[in-house]
Design a protein around this motif. Structure first.
Motif, PDB file in Angstrom:
ATOM      1  N   HIS A 144       0.873  -1.178   0.000  1.00 38.42           N
ATOM      2  CA  HIS A 144       0.000   0.000   0.000  1.00 38.42           C
ATOM      3  C   HIS A 144       0.908   1.225   0.000  1.00 38.42           C
ATOM      4  CE1 HIS A 144      -3.478  -2.551   0.924  1.00 38.42           C
ATOM      5  NE2 HIS A 144      -2.653  -3.190   1.739  1.00 38.42           N
ATOM      6  N   ILE A 145       0.898   1.962  -1.108  1.00 43.56           N
ATOM      7  CA  ILE A 145       1.800   3.101  -1.245  1.00 43.56           C
ATOM      8  C   ILE A 145       1.189   4.333  -0.597  1.00 43.56           C
ATOM      9  CG2 ILE A 145       2.984   4.610  -2.895  1.00 43.56           C
ATOM     10  CD1 ILE A 145       3.128   2.185  -4.805  1.00 43.56           C
ATOM     11  N   LEU A 146       1.921   4.904   0.360  1.00 42.31           N
ATOM     12  CA  LEU A 146       1.475   6.129   1.022  1.00 42.31           C
ATOM     13  C   LEU A 146       1.705   7.332   0.124  1.00 42.31           C
ATOM     14  CD1 LEU A 146       1.464   4.292   3.553  1.00 42.31           C
ATOM     15  CD2 LEU A 146       2.243   6.279   4.822  1.00 42.31           C
ATOM     16  N   TYR A 147       2.907   7.399  -0.443  1.00 37.20           N
ATOM     17  CA  TYR A 147       3.201   8.489  -1.365  1.00 37.20           C
ATOM     18  C   TYR A 147       4.439   8.184  -2.184  1.00 37.20           C
ATOM     19  CZ  TYR A 147       6.642  10.234   2.126  1.00 37.20           C
ATOM     20  OH  TYR A 147       7.687  10.355   2.999  1.00 37.20           O
ATOM     21  N   PHE A 148       4.595   8.960  -3.247  1.00 38.52           N
ATOM     22  CA  PHE A 148       5.793   8.924  -4.075  1.00 38.52           C
ATOM     23  C   PHE A 148       6.552  10.210  -3.788  1.00 38.52           C
ATOM     24  CE2 PHE A 148       2.511   6.612  -6.463  1.00 38.52           C
ATOM     25  CZ  PHE A 148       3.156   5.394  -6.640  1.00 38.52           C
ATOM     26  N   ALA A 149       7.857  10.155  -3.913  1.00 36.58           N
ATOM     27  CA  ALA A 149       8.672  11.347  -3.688  1.00 36.58           C
ATOM     28  C   ALA A 149       9.665  11.491  -4.826  1.00 36.58           C
ATOM     29  CB  ALA A 149       9.395  11.251  -2.350  1.00 36.58           C
ATOM     30  N   VAL A 150       9.701  12.678  -5.400  1.00 41.26           N
ATOM     31  CA  VAL A 150      10.641  12.998  -6.474  1.00 41.26           C
ATOM     32  C   VAL A 150      11.482  14.187  -6.021  1.00 41.26           C
ATOM     33  CG1 VAL A 150       9.191  12.069  -8.331  1.00 41.26           C
ATOM     34  CG2 VAL A 150       8.904  14.451  -7.622  1.00 41.26           C
ATOM     35  N   GLU A 151      12.228  14.751  -6.946  1.00 41.73           N
ATOM     36  CA  GLU A 151      13.073  15.898  -6.633  1.00 41.73           C
ATOM     37  C   GLU A 151      12.276  16.964  -5.858  1.00 41.73           C
ATOM     38  OE1 GLU A 151      14.511  13.765 -10.211  1.00 41.73           O
ATOM     39  OE2 GLU A 151      12.572  14.688  -9.760  1.00 41.73           O
TER      40      GLU A 151
ATOM     41  N   GLN B 288       3.229  20.377   9.218  1.00 48.69           N
ATOM     42  CA  GLN B 288       1.824  20.755   9.090  1.00 48.69           C
ATOM     43  C   GLN B 288       1.328  20.530   7.666  1.00 48.69           C
ATOM     44  OE1 GLN B 288       2.222  24.771  10.583  1.00 48.69           O
ATOM     45  NE2 GLN B 288       1.306  24.233  12.546  1.00 48.69           N
ATOM     46  N   LYS B 289       2.149  20.882   6.678  1.00 45.31           N
ATOM     47  CA  LYS B 289       1.756  20.688   5.271  1.00 45.31           C
ATOM     48  C   LYS B 289       1.596  19.206   4.959  1.00 45.31           C
ATOM     49  CE  LYS B 289       3.437  24.991   3.358  1.00 45.31           C
ATOM     50  NZ  LYS B 289       4.220  25.658   2.335  1.00 45.31           N
ATOM     51  N   THR B 290       2.478  18.380   5.510  1.00 47.67           N
ATOM     52  CA  THR B 290       2.388  16.937   5.318  1.00 47.67           C
ATOM     53  C   THR B 290       1.104  16.405   5.939  1.00 47.67           C
ATOM     54  OG1 THR B 290       4.792  16.714   5.299  1.00 47.67           O
ATOM     55  CG2 THR B 290       3.537  14.718   5.801  1.00 47.67           C
ATOM     56  N   PHE B 291       0.802  16.872   7.147  1.00 47.52           N
ATOM     57  CA  PHE B 291      -0.415  16.428   7.835  1.00 47.52           C
ATOM     58  C   PHE B 291      -1.659  16.818   7.036  1.00 47.52           C
ATOM     59  CE2 PHE B 291      -3.882  16.978  10.911  1.00 47.52           C
ATOM     60  CZ  PHE B 291      -3.917  15.693  11.437  1.00 47.52           C
ATOM     61  N   VAL B 292      -1.682  18.037   6.506  1.00 51.67           N
ATOM     62  CA  VAL B 292      -2.815  18.501   5.693  1.00 51.67           C
ATOM     63  C   VAL B 292      -2.970  17.607   4.455  1.00 51.67           C
ATOM     64  CG1 VAL B 292      -3.620  20.390   4.190  1.00 51.67           C
ATOM     65  CG2 VAL B 292      -2.796  20.891   6.500  1.00 51.67           C
ATOM     66  N   ALA B 293      -1.849  17.308   3.777  1.00 57.33           N
ATOM     67  CA  ALA B 293      -1.899  16.473   2.573  1.00 57.33           C
ATOM     68  C   ALA B 293      -2.421  15.074   2.903  1.00 57.33           C
ATOM     69  CB  ALA B 293      -0.508  16.391   1.940  1.00 57.33           C
ATOM     70  N   LEU B 294      -1.954  14.498   4.014  1.00 59.36           N
ATOM     71  CA  LEU B 294      -2.415  13.167   4.408  1.00 59.36           C
ATOM     72  C   LEU B 294      -3.894  13.174   4.784  1.00 59.36           C
ATOM     73  CD1 LEU B 294       0.659  11.802   6.416  1.00 59.36           C
ATOM     74  CD2 LEU B 294      -0.226  10.942   4.241  1.00 59.36           C
ATOM     75  N   GLN B 295      -4.326  14.234   5.478  1.00 59.87           N
ATOM     76  CA  GLN B 295      -5.736  14.345   5.854  1.00 59.87           C
ATOM     77  C   GLN B 295      -6.609  14.442   4.606  1.00 59.87           C
ATOM     78  OE1 GLN B 295      -6.803  17.068   9.094  1.00 59.87           O
ATOM     79  NE2 GLN B 295      -8.458  17.842   7.804  1.00 59.87           N
ATOM     80  N   ARG B 296      -6.185  15.254   3.641  1.00 61.68           N
ATOM     81  CA  ARG B 296      -6.948  15.388   2.390  1.00 61.68           C
ATOM     82  C   ARG B 296      -6.996  14.055   1.655  1.00 61.68           C
ATOM     83  NH1 ARG B 296      -4.649  21.264   0.328  1.00 61.68           N
ATOM     84  NH2 ARG B 296      -5.906  22.495   1.767  1.00 61.68           N
ATOM     85  N   ARG B 297      -5.865  13.353   1.660  1.00 61.89           N
ATOM     86  CA  ARG B 297      -5.815  12.052   0.971  1.00 61.89           C
ATOM     87  C   ARG B 297      -6.765  11.055   1.645  1.00 61.89           C
ATOM     88  NH1 ARG B 297      -1.626   7.709   0.024  1.00 61.89           N
ATOM     89  NH2 ARG B 297      -2.817   6.446  -1.405  1.00 61.89           N
ATOM     90  N   MET B 298      -6.752  11.020   2.980  1.00 58.26           N
ATOM     91  CA  MET B 298      -7.641  10.109   3.711  1.00 58.26           C
ATOM     92  C   MET B 298      -9.104  10.420   3.418  1.00 58.26           C
ATOM     93  SD  MET B 298      -5.719   9.797   7.395  1.00 58.26           S
ATOM     94  CE  MET B 298      -7.162   9.156   8.206  1.00 58.26           C
ATOM     95  N   LEU B 299      -9.448  11.697   3.453  1.00 57.28           N
ATOM     96  CA  LEU B 299     -10.831  12.096   3.175  1.00 57.28           C
ATOM     97  C   LEU B 299     -11.220  11.752   1.737  1.00 57.28           C
ATOM     98  CD1 LEU B 299     -10.964  15.500   5.070  1.00 57.28           C
ATOM     99  CD2 LEU B 299     -12.128  13.374   5.698  1.00 57.28           C
ATOM    100  N   GLY B 300     -10.287  11.946   0.807  1.00 51.28           N
ATOM    101  CA  GLY B 300     -10.542  11.586  -0.586  1.00 51.28           C
ATOM    102  C   GLY B 300     -10.779  10.099  -0.742  1.00 51.28           C
ATOM    103  N   ASN B 301      -9.982   9.287  -0.030  1.00 53.96           N
ATOM    104  CA  ASN B 301     -10.157   7.831  -0.093  1.00 53.96           C
ATOM    105  C   ASN B 301     -11.509   7.406   0.462  1.00 53.96           C
ATOM    106  OD1 ASN B 301      -7.682   7.455  -1.269  1.00 53.96           O
ATOM    107  ND2 ASN B 301      -6.658   6.760   0.576  1.00 53.96           N
ATOM    108  N   LEU B 302     -12.015   8.154   1.431  1.00 52.45           N
ATOM    109  CA  LEU B 302     -13.296   7.819   2.047  1.00 52.45           C
ATOM    110  C   LEU B 302     -14.487   8.311   1.217  1.00 52.45           C
ATOM    111  CD1 LEU B 302     -12.445   8.717   5.765  1.00 52.45           C
ATOM    112  CD2 LEU B 302     -12.754   6.422   4.824  1.00 52.45           C
ATOM    113  N   SER B 303     -14.312   9.419   0.504  1.00 52.78           N
ATOM    114  CA  SER B 303     -15.473  10.051  -0.111  1.00 52.78           C
ATOM    115  C   SER B 303     -15.470  10.076  -1.643  1.00 52.78           C
ATOM    116  CB  SER B 303     -15.610  11.491   0.401  1.00 52.78           C
ATOM    117  OG  SER B 303     -14.453  12.239   0.050  1.00 52.78           O
TER     118      SER B 303
END
Length: 195
Positions: free
Chosen positions: A70-77, A132-147
């Motif tokens: 289960h991929i949490l995220y990808f990271a590039v440059e 904080q920015k990481t937490f916001v991104a993860l929260q948005r991702r979780m909500l997107g996965n749910l809705s």
């Protein structure tokens, strides 16, 4: 171009450091080359670093009891990578970090990061803002996965990260979206037919 140029640009987006402070900030980071398919961190190990990607692409993922990734995220440059729980608490990592391309990173260990906090109080602010920015991104991702439907999540991923998506396989994107490779193929076919 120096290895730390991209790191300095990243820091400058969040806080202002004098040239002297920036030099002090960059000093403890060490360069590491990571080969394609090399694991930078394995589940069960203690994450002793945070890293800034200067070249390449990584996937940060968790493997469940059934062996599914289960991929949490990808990271590039210009992205940061690590297992924040393991790094902060010095407990065994639940995440794996794997290079998807030949890559280069700048690593900092916990001791040096703590030293920077003491020597340059602005650095603590930097990592708080990024956290904080990481937490916001993860929260948005979780909500997107749910809705959101899988179709909506796929379109959103492609729209938000077009340059990353081009560097990934369908299997990797499917693992990020939490769907099967076959289901992703159906979604892509449907999108092409609509155009």
């Amino acid at each position: 171009m120096m290895m730390t140029d991209l790191l300095q640009q990243n820091v400058a987006k969040h806080i202002c450091l004098t040239a002297e402070e920036m030099e002090q900030f960059c000093k403890p980071f060490r360069v590491k080359e990571v080969n394609k398919k090399q694991l930078l961190l394995k589940a069960g190990e203690i994450c002793r670093f945070e890293a800034f990607v200067t070249k390449g692409c990584f996937k940060i993922y968790h493997t469940d009891d059934k062996g599914l990734a289960h991929i949490l995220y990808f990271a590039v440059e210009d992205w940061w990578i690590g297992d924040i729980d393991s790094f902060t608490n010095q407990t065994p990592a639940q995440l794996c970090i794997e290079a998807l391309e030949d890559s280069e990173i700048l690593l900092i260990n916990k001791k040096d990061k703590e030293m920077l906090y003491e020597q340059l109080p602005k650095v603590e602010r930097l990592f708080r803002i990024m956290g904080q920015k990481t937490f916001v991104a993860l929260q948005r991702r979780m909500l997107g996965n749910l809705s959101k439907t899988a179709d909506e999540r796929y379109i959103e991923f492609i729209d938000k990260y077009p340059k990353i998506a081009q560097r990934l396989t369908n299997i990797q994107i499917a693992a990020y979206l939490g769907i099967s490779h076959e289901f992703l193929s159906k979604i892509r076919k449907k999108i092409v037919q609509k155009k």
